[in-house]
Scaffold this active site. Structure first.
Site, PDB file in Angstrom:
ATOM      1  CB  ALA A 170      -1.030  -0.004   1.242  1.00  0.00           C
ATOM      2  CD  GLU A 176       5.858  -0.103  -1.484  1.00  0.00           C
ATOM      3  OE1 GLU A 176       6.818  -0.149  -0.884  1.00  0.00           O
ATOM      4  OE2 GLU A 176       4.582  -0.461  -1.493  1.00  0.00           O
ATOM      5  CB  ILE A 217      -4.499  -7.092   8.011  1.00  0.00           C
ATOM      6  CG1 ILE A 217      -5.319  -7.481   6.705  1.00  0.00           C
ATOM      7  CG2 ILE A 217      -5.008  -7.691   9.196  1.00  0.00           C
ATOM      8  CD1 ILE A 217      -4.996  -8.947   6.170  1.00  0.00           C
ATOM      9  CB  THR A 275       2.993  -3.100  15.727  1.00  0.00           C
ATOM     10  OG1 THR A 275       2.965  -3.291  14.423  1.00  0.00           O
ATOM     11  CG2 THR A 275       3.612  -4.469  16.140  1.00  0.00           C
ATOM     12  CG  HIS A 299       3.659  -1.748  10.195  1.00  0.00           C
ATOM     13  ND1 HIS A 299       2.813  -2.143   8.943  1.00  0.00           N
ATOM     14  CD2 HIS A 299       4.778  -1.225   9.347  1.00  0.00           C
ATOM     15  CE1 HIS A 299       3.491  -2.350   7.974  1.00  0.00           C
ATOM     16  NE2 HIS A 299       4.650  -1.933   7.899  1.00  0.00           N
TER      17      HIS A 299
END
Length: 94
Positions: A44, A46, A70, A74, A76
């Site tokens: 995602a 990029e 998803i 964390t 992230h």
């Protein structure tokens, strides 16, 4: 009309279905398969860079970005989601 689908290959169990749905909707709208091109990107993050490179060519009437994130345990997800959304927004504004 020519439309580019920029599709993330990460989580392709989701994004391949998104691509199939987008292709189906575009065909129903009257586009030929030859006028729908898929550009694969790793994730995602990029999507915006690929969309930007496509947009500057003026070869496309539309560019559709399809990715999947998803949420895990964390932060992230939050970092990538924000970066992807802001990048795509910036390309759309340009």
């Amino acid at each position: 009309m020519r439309v580019a689908l920029v599709v993330s290959t990460y989580h392709d169990f989701v994004t391949s279905r998104l691509e199939a749905g987008a292709r189906s909707a575009l065909r129903e709208a009257g586009l030929a398969d030859a006028d729908i091109v898929t550009v694969a990107v790793p994730g995602a993050y990029e999507l915006a860079q690929a969309a930007s490179r496509l947009a500057i060519t003026d070869d496309w009437h539309g560019i559709v970005c399809l990715g999947c994130l998803i949420r895990g345990e964390t932060p992230h997800f939050d970092f990538i989601a924000q970066a992807a959304a802001q990048g795509i927004l910036r390309v759309a504004q340009d």
